[in-house]
Design a protein around this motif. Structure first.
Motif, PDB file in Angstrom:
ATOM      1  N   SER A  96       0.607  -1.324  -0.273  1.00  0.00           N
ATOM      2  CA  SER A  96      -0.015   0.238   0.039  1.00  0.00           C
ATOM      3  C   SER A  96       0.998   1.590  -0.096  1.00  0.00           C
ATOM      4  O   SER A  96       1.546   1.465   1.204  1.00  0.00           O
ATOM      5  CB  SER A  96      -1.165  -0.358   1.322  1.00  0.00           C
ATOM      6  N   ILE A  97       0.715   2.061  -0.477  1.00  0.00           N
ATOM      7  CA  ILE A  97       1.379   3.609  -0.913  1.00  0.00           C
ATOM      8  C   ILE A  97       0.865   4.326   0.236  1.00  0.00           C
ATOM      9  O   ILE A  97       2.085   5.262   0.633  1.00  0.00           O
ATOM     10  CB  ILE A  97       1.027   3.822  -2.398  1.00  0.00           C
ATOM     11  N   PHE A  98      -0.201   3.744   0.989  1.00  0.00           N
ATOM     12  CA  PHE A  98      -0.904   5.297   1.881  1.00  0.00           C
ATOM     13  C   PHE A  98       0.092   4.653   3.366  1.00  0.00           C
ATOM     14  O   PHE A  98       0.935   5.604   4.189  1.00  0.00           O
ATOM     15  CB  PHE A  98      -2.006   4.690   2.263  1.00  0.00           C
ATOM     16  N   ASP A  99       0.877   3.588   3.586  1.00  0.00           N
ATOM     17  CA  ASP A  99       0.727   2.660   4.282  1.00  0.00           C
ATOM     18  C   ASP A  99       2.541   3.337   4.519  1.00  0.00           C
ATOM     19  O   ASP A  99       2.905   3.120   5.632  1.00  0.00           O
ATOM     20  CB  ASP A  99       0.959   1.002   4.362  1.00  0.00           C
ATOM     21  N   TYR A 100       3.221   4.154   2.940  1.00  0.00           N
ATOM     22  CA  TYR A 100       4.132   4.205   3.252  1.00  0.00           C
ATOM     23  C   TYR A 100       4.757   6.047   3.864  1.00  0.00           C
ATOM     24  O   TYR A 100       5.480   6.834   3.651  1.00  0.00           O
ATOM     25  CB  TYR A 100       4.853   4.270   2.474  1.00  0.00           C
ATOM     26  N   ARG A 106      -6.740   8.398  -3.081  1.00  0.00           N
ATOM     27  CA  ARG A 106      -7.511   7.000  -2.573  1.00  0.00           C
ATOM     28  C   ARG A 106      -6.499   6.297  -2.119  1.00  0.00           C
ATOM     29  O   ARG A 106      -5.660   6.013  -2.164  1.00  0.00           O
ATOM     30  CB  ARG A 106      -8.265   6.061  -3.574  1.00  0.00           C
ATOM     31  N   ARG A 107      -7.168   5.631  -0.776  1.00  0.00           N
ATOM     32  CA  ARG A 107      -6.406   4.917   0.566  1.00  0.00           C
ATOM     33  C   ARG A 107      -6.167   3.596  -0.161  1.00  0.00           C
ATOM     34  O   ARG A 107      -4.745   3.104   0.316  1.00  0.00           O
ATOM     35  CB  ARG A 107      -6.788   5.225   1.838  1.00  0.00           C
ATOM     36  N   ASP A 108      -6.479   2.518  -0.762  1.00  0.00           N
ATOM     37  CA  ASP A 108      -6.164   1.314  -1.055  1.00  0.00           C
ATOM     38  C   ASP A 108      -5.503   1.015  -1.981  1.00  0.00           C
ATOM     39  O   ASP A 108      -4.984   0.135  -3.151  1.00  0.00           O
ATOM     40  CB  ASP A 108      -7.536   1.048  -2.098  1.00  0.00           C
TER      41      ASP A 108
END
Ligand SMILES: [Zn+2]
Length: 261
Positions: A96-100, A106-108
């Motif tokens: 997940s890109i958001f996790d970095y 979009r969070r997915d």
């Protein structure tokens, strides 16, 4: 005396012919069986600027190609309107890109794990330039692309849908190594982030897949937001030898792989 003269003459002829052959028969790089004349034949149909660049520095070119051939297959595989992926082609490890901690619309959103180090480095460099990159689209499965394409056909008609979106299996997004940035519109090109990416993305191995003025080569109109990770060796090759055009590089890799060198 007569024999001696004849022998001497023969020696001179042989030495002379050996010397003549030398420059074209030497193998250019230990990893390849390519001589300069074989390389010239191989690249015969390449665009003129590409041919000139390769023949100006053939050993360096083959050194980079040798490095490129050691990369995982997804890095430089040609995916375009004629070369597709299978429904089952899916990256082994998506993250997940958001996790970095990166900015996403979009969070997915997901990318291949192996793209992350250079993606983080690029984001850090942008941050130091006072910018924050927005990640708006990344990995798309075969099934998802089928839905997108079908929706575009319904709203735009088939001809326009083919200019703007890929048929299922023909999207680079299925590789998991592609990111669309910002607004995903033409206006992105003139934003500070769009201009920064156009100038610096290559330093981190990211390449603009569909540059302005190359629709007849790539099959797609200009997409200033769409960047594919092709590694730092890949972008070096693209810049130094393929006129900055990703499609030329990827087509050459197909050509090379089907040759006997
Ligand atoms: Zn895209």
């Amino acid at each position: 005396m007569k024999y001696l003269t004849a022998a001497l003459l023969l020696f001179i002829i042989m030495a002379g012919s050996c010397e003549e052959k030398e420059p074209t028969e030497t193998v250019l790089h230990p990893d390849f069986s390519l001589t300069l004349s074989a390389l010239s034949d191989l690249i015969e149909d390449q665009p003129v600027p590409v041919k000139n660049a390769i023949l100006a520095r053939p050993e360096y070119f083959l050194e980079l190609i040798s490095e490129a051939l050691k990369l995982p297959d997804y890095t430089l595989v040609l995916v375009d309107k004629k070369h597709g992926l299978l429904p089952g082609d899916k990256p082994e490890h998506l993250v997940s890109i958001f996790d970095y901690g990166l900015k996403v619309s979009r969070r997915d959103l997901q990318v291949r794990a192996s793209v992350v180090p250079d993606l983080l480095a690029m984001n850090e460099a942008a941050r130091q330039a006072g910018l924050e990159l927005v990640h708006s689209s990344a990995y798309r499965s075969y099934e998802y692309q089928a839905e997108v394409y079908q929706r575009n056909v319904e709203t735009l008609g088939k001809e326009q849908a083919d200019r703007e979106s890929a048929q299922p299996g023909k999207s680079q997004h299925q590789l998991g190594s592609v990111i669309d940035f910002g607004s995903i519109t033409d206006a992105f090109a003139d934003t500070p982030e769009g201009m920064w990416l156009a100038e610096h993305a290559w330093e981190f191995g990211f390449s603009l897949s569909y540059p302005d003025g190359y629709e007849d080569v790539t099959g797609y109109r200009y997409e200033p937001w769409h960047f594919r990770y092709i590694s730092r060796v890949g972008t070096r090759l693209e810049r130094d030898f393929f006129n900055g055009i990703q499609q030329y590089l990827l087509e050459f890799m197909v050509l090379y792989r089907t040759s006997n060198y």
